[in-house]
Design a protein around this motif. Structure first.
Motif, PDB file in Angstrom:
ATOM      1  N   ASP A 187       7.630   9.057  19.046  1.00 16.99           N
ATOM      2  CA  ASP A 187       8.957   8.945  18.460  1.00 16.99           C
ATOM      3  C   ASP A 187       9.782   7.971  19.294  1.00 16.99           C
ATOM      4  OD1 ASP A 187      11.521   9.272  17.621  1.00 16.99           O
ATOM      5  OD2 ASP A 187      11.630  11.433  17.987  1.00 16.99           O
ATOM      6  N   ASP A 202      12.840   7.128  19.176  1.00 14.24           N
ATOM      7  CA  ASP A 202      14.145   7.612  19.623  1.00 14.24           C
ATOM      8  C   ASP A 202      13.998   8.485  20.869  1.00 14.24           C
ATOM      9  OD1 ASP A 202      15.889   6.448  17.701  1.00 14.24           O
ATOM     10  OD2 ASP A 202      15.023   7.799  16.217  1.00 14.24           O
ATOM     11  N   LYS A 212      15.383   7.689  24.644  1.00 15.29           N
ATOM     12  CA  LYS A 212      16.243   8.660  25.301  1.00 15.29           C
ATOM     13  C   LYS A 212      15.665   9.123  26.643  1.00 15.29           C
ATOM     14  CE  LYS A 212      18.524  13.039  24.430  1.00 15.29           C
ATOM     15  NZ  LYS A 212      18.799  14.077  23.438  1.00 15.29           N
ATOM     16  N   ARG A 218      16.876  -1.842  16.055  1.00 14.08           N
ATOM     17  CA  ARG A 218      16.654  -1.682  17.491  1.00 14.08           C
ATOM     18  C   ARG A 218      17.894  -1.994  18.316  1.00 14.08           C
ATOM     19  NH1 ARG A 218      13.544  -6.293  16.138  1.00 14.08           N
ATOM     20  NH2 ARG A 218      14.257  -8.176  17.197  1.00 14.08           N
ATOM     21  N   LYS A 259      19.812   1.031  18.500  1.00 13.36           N
ATOM     22  CA  LYS A 259      19.185   1.982  19.425  1.00 13.36           C
ATOM     23  C   LYS A 259      19.572   1.658  20.859  1.00 13.36           C
ATOM     24  CE  LYS A 259      15.238   3.541  16.774  1.00 13.36           C
ATOM     25  NZ  LYS A 259      14.595   2.689  15.746  1.00 13.36           N
ATOM     26  N   GLN A 277      22.597   3.394  22.519  1.00 15.45           N
ATOM     27  CA  GLN A 277      22.605   4.709  23.158  1.00 15.45           C
ATOM     28  C   GLN A 277      22.182   4.648  24.625  1.00 15.45           C
ATOM     29  OE1 GLN A 277      19.933   7.512  21.321  1.00 15.45           O
ATOM     30  NE2 GLN A 277      18.911   5.944  20.155  1.00 15.45           N
ATOM     31  N   ARG A 301      26.674   4.188  21.173  1.00 18.91           N
ATOM     32  CA  ARG A 301      26.424   4.486  19.772  1.00 18.91           C
ATOM     33  C   ARG A 301      27.534   5.384  19.232  1.00 18.91           C
ATOM     34  NH1 ARG A 301      20.412   5.539  17.675  1.00 18.91           N
ATOM     35  NH2 ARG A 301      20.846   6.006  15.499  1.00 18.91           N
TER      36      ARG A 301
END
Lengths: 218, 246, 373
Positions: free
Chosen positions: C199, C201, C205, C244, C247, C250, C329
């Protein structure tokens, strides 16, 4: 060698004992199918009934066969059938209930709910659903139960020779009482062979009766 | 559905049936006649138990290790074939087994113990084997990844997690054993079969019932005792009868 | 530090040999999380499992803190590496306490020591020992089981951990919570971690570094921001997704992008001082703070131009404030929601620290592309 010559000398008698043995087990298990399958289907309607019936059947199956014969003799004596093939057939009938009822019940219960839904969706009645969907899908599993019952009861029927039921157990009985190893070994081996042959042929039948689409899954 | 309520319901029916049976036995005078065999019953029940415990004990001591051995990864190729063979062995009727044991070992308790041992072995091996094989692969991987040796894995993870299934196999096996032990009388072993078969032969129903009822009672008692053992030794976390969920 | 050196695995199957991992070389610095990322069958799990030799390597080496693991005893090696798997793999026959104590017991700790350790660890993940110590895994929820799975791996305080999709079996809401908890723990614990995920994400993270795998090959190994900004090839660009750049947001906190030493006025200052400030710095509005330096509103330039008086009488309320630790984000999403081009940024106590503007964010995100060009 002696055993072999006894075998050839009494081949017809052995065959007829094997035939009687097979017949008795077949009749009893046949009757058990006639009672067990409908009971298995009926109890899918009620969890309570299912628990009760399966409990009773599992208690019966734990009663040692010779004790069951013993318990039936005084009862059946009242109608003059204390010994002979009658208690044997009744015992086999009772013993066969658990595997047949249980397998029928689980097979029907395990039919994919989505399939049942689909059957209802195309407008089948409950009876049609049972006949066209649930029973065909359940047959292989029911056959597995029948197979268990047959193999187990070939052994029970052998013991029933001691209450005069006839069959291959007679050879073992005579072999022991007459200290005749020939009859003893032939009796033991032939009843074992009968059980193994029955096991394999019912397995074959079970595979034949499995719908093609399901073959991979079973 | 509430299992305990159901069990109580059945226990009551069961007790009622026993009561009816007792009334019937009393009315027909069976009780009095059976009491006549009390001494024989006690002696033979002891012998019967002896046969069962020796042959059943041997079966546990040999069957469990055999099941463990067959379940090891290095046996994976041969295990299925071995189980097939054992299954064929399992279809051999018990009377035939005893008869064959007698033809090899002669008359007496030894032949009886041998025959009963063979008859009892299969369910124990099969359940041990399937129980161990059904321990999930990821659980074994976790154990391995944490640095357990194969022996530690077997003792701490595999056996405790399959113990319920193994115990079920032992219960089935001993039920078969108790029920088959009367037949041992036929090949010269001492068991309650003496009362049953003699009773049938001389048409003495009280004698036969004394043997048959005691055999059935022994089966119930042994099964109950093994049930207690299961409860005591199977961890609560994996005992399906004691499951609480979050 | 974990070093993989030309690590290779070839499986022999009836249909020929399959190269599951092909000369993988990479280095995970001490105290960092490296996420192995890729589609299923890409070799990420095989690579992970070669580290603790659940899968033996065909060739190549694994070094942990410079020591070649092939020289070590497998059992010792594994006892010194924390291992968490997707199916959790708690032993259902053992209580939670026994599960946590497995490795300490294998290592021969005293009962007193491992019991104390179990208490500490349950506290660490906020599971009350009084309730959970003597429970069995089947009596726990999925999220609780996964927490126990993680602390079990931490029990003997290994320096290195392997985590194979550890949060994959948990529902999305609980997964976020457990990921956050774990990151908080990792800040303290500073373990060196290999973490398999599919994943993107989760990888962005959790990872200090991300290693992208395809068909047994390591395609790119980089920090998340780098990976998102400069995917090495089309496969990676496709895998990380067209969004992206969003993304990347974040990965950055408001504190990193805000303008420090913000312009501000107090309530008692006259409006023309505020106007002067805005004109000199070319601002459309300025933050109004109270005596404690906490932002309470703003004065707009067009208002200051036409009115007289103090800021107290002519300021508007603030639609919202941004905290330093918020990621970009959520900042962007709030800027859009209140239709603002800037917002004041405060620290945890609420003191004004800076302002963040849409232009500032765009500039920050674009910086990496400009240096590249």
């Amino acid at each position: 060698m002696e055993t072999l010559s006894f075998l050839t000398g009494n081949f017809n008698q052995i065959l007829s004992l094997a035939w009687v043995h097979t017949l008795l087990v077949s009749v009893a298990v046949g009757l058990a199918i006639l009672t067990g399958v409908p009971i298995g289907i009926a109890i899918t309607q009620s969890q309570r009934a299912a628990d009760a019936v399966l409990y009773i059947a599992s208690v019966i199956i734990t009663i040692p066969s010779i004790a069951l014969f013993g318990l039936m003799i005084p009862v059946l004596s009242m109608i003059g059938q204390g010994i002979g093939y009658m208690p044997a057939i009744i015992a086999v009938l009772l013993y066969s209930q658990l595997p047949i009822i249980r397998n029928t019940y689980t097979a029907i219960n395990n039919v994919d709910p989505a399939l049942r839904e689909a059957a209802r969706g195309v407008g089948m009645t409950a009876m049609q659903r049972l006949k066209m969907v649930e029973i065909p899908l359940a047959i292989p599993v029911i056959m597995a139960g029948v197979r268990t019952a047959v193999v187990m009861n070939i052994g029970v029927m052998a013991i029933a020779a001691y209450i005069g039921a006839g069959g291959l157990g007679t050879l073992i009985q005579r072999g022991i009482s007459q200290s005749d190893p020939r009859q003893l070994i032939i009796g033991a081996v032939s009843v074992s062979l009968l059980a193994i042959v029955a096991d394999f042929s019912l397995l074959w039948l079970q595979k034949r009766l499995t719908p093609k689409g399901l073959a991979a899954a079973v | 559905m509430d299992k305990t309520a159901l069990n109580r319901y059945f226990r009551n029916i069961f007790l009622f049936l026993i009561f009816c049976f007792g009334v019937w036995a009393e009315r027909t005078g069976y009780i009095e006649e059976m009491a006549y065999y009390q001494e024989d019953v006690i002696y033979l029940a002891g012998e019967h138990l002896y046969l069962t415990l020796v042959s059943g004990g041997l079966a546990v001591l040999t069957g469990v290790p055999l099941g463990i051995y067959l379940s090891r990864p290095k046996m994976a190729q041969r295990a299925e074939a071995s189980m097939q063979l054992l299954n064929i062995g399992g279809t051999i009727p018990t009377l035939a087994l005893l008869a064959l044991a007698m033809s090899v070992l002669g008359i007496g308790n030894n032949a009886a113990i041998f025959g009963l041992w063979v008859a009892t072995l299969l369910p124990i091996v099969r359940n041990t084997f399937t129980g161990l094989r059904s321990v999930p692969a990821h659980m074994k991987e976790a154990a391995r990844g944490m640095g357990m040796t194969p022996g530690q894995m077997l003792r701490q993870v595999e056996l405790p997690n399959s113990l319920f299934v193994i115990m079920a196999g032992i219960r089935t096996a001993l039920a078969i054993n108790i029920g088959t032990a009367p037949l041992a009388f036929l090949i010269g072993g001492t068991s309650l079969g003496e009362l049953i078969f003699t009773g049938i032969a001389v048409d003495d129903q009280a004698m036969m019932l004394a043997g048959a009822i005691t055999t059935a009672l022994l089966a119930v008692v042994i099964d109950f005792a093994l049930g207690l053992l299961t409860m005591a030794f199977v961890s609560r976390g994996v005992n399906p009868l004691r499951q609480r969920t979050a | 530090m974990i070093t993989l050196d030309k690590l290779t695995k070839i499986f022999d199957t009836p249909n020929g040999s399959i190269t599951a991992a092909d000369h993988i070389s990479m280095e995970v610095p001490t105290g960092e999380i490296c996420v192995l990322l890729g589609p299923s069958g890409c070799g990420k799990t095989t690579t992970l499992k070669m580290v603790n030799r659940i899968i033996p390597a065909t060739s190549g080496r694994v070094l942990i803190h410079g020591e070649d693991t092939s020289q070590m005893n497998t059992v010792d090696l594994r006892r010194n590496i924390g291992y968490v798997i997707q199916q959790i793999g708690l032993f259902p026959n053992m209580t939670i306490e026994d599960n946590i104590s497995v490795v300490p017991k294998l290592l021969g700790w005293s009962a007193e020591k491992y019991k104390k350790r179990a208490l500490e660890l349950l506290d660490l993940v906020a599971l009350d020992p009084a309730i959970f110590l003597k429970r069995y895994p089947s009596e726990l929820s999925g999220g609780q089981q996964q927490r126990v799975g993680v602390i079990r791996a931490l029990a003997a305080d290994p320096k290195v951990m392997l985590m194979d999709e550890p949060f994959g079996a948990i529902d999305p809401i609980n997964r976020e919570v457990i990921q956050d908890e774990f990151l908080k723990m990792q800040k303290e614990l500073q373990k060196t971690i290999l973490f398999v995920s599919h994943d993107i994400d989760e990888a962005v993270k959790m990872g200090d570094k991300i290693a992208i795998f395809r068909e047994g090959k390591l395609e790119q190994y980089a920090a998340p921001d780098d990976l998102l900004a400069h995917p090495a090839n089309d496969f990676i660009a496709g895998f990380v997704g067209n969004d992206r750049t969003l993304k990347r947001l974040q990965l950055v906190t408001a504190g990193e992008v805000m303008q420090q030493n913000p312009s501000m006025v107090t309530l008692d200052q006259p409006l023309d001082e505020a106007l002067q400030l805005m004109e000199s710095r070319d601002l459309e509005a300025v933050t109004v703070v109270n005596r404690e330096q906490k932002p309470i509103g703003m004065v707009r330039r067009e208002i200051a131009q036409v009115h007289r008086g103090s800021c107290r009488d002519h300021h508007d309320g603030l639609p919202t404030v941004i905290y330093q630790d918020d990621d970009l984000r959520s900042v962007v999403s709030r800027l859009y929601r209140v239709d603002a081009s800037w917002l004041p940024v405060v620290d945890g106590e609420g003191y004004l620290q800076g302002v963040i503007t849409q232009r500032g964010i765009t500039h920050h995100v674009g910086a990496t592309y400009r240096t590249q060009a």
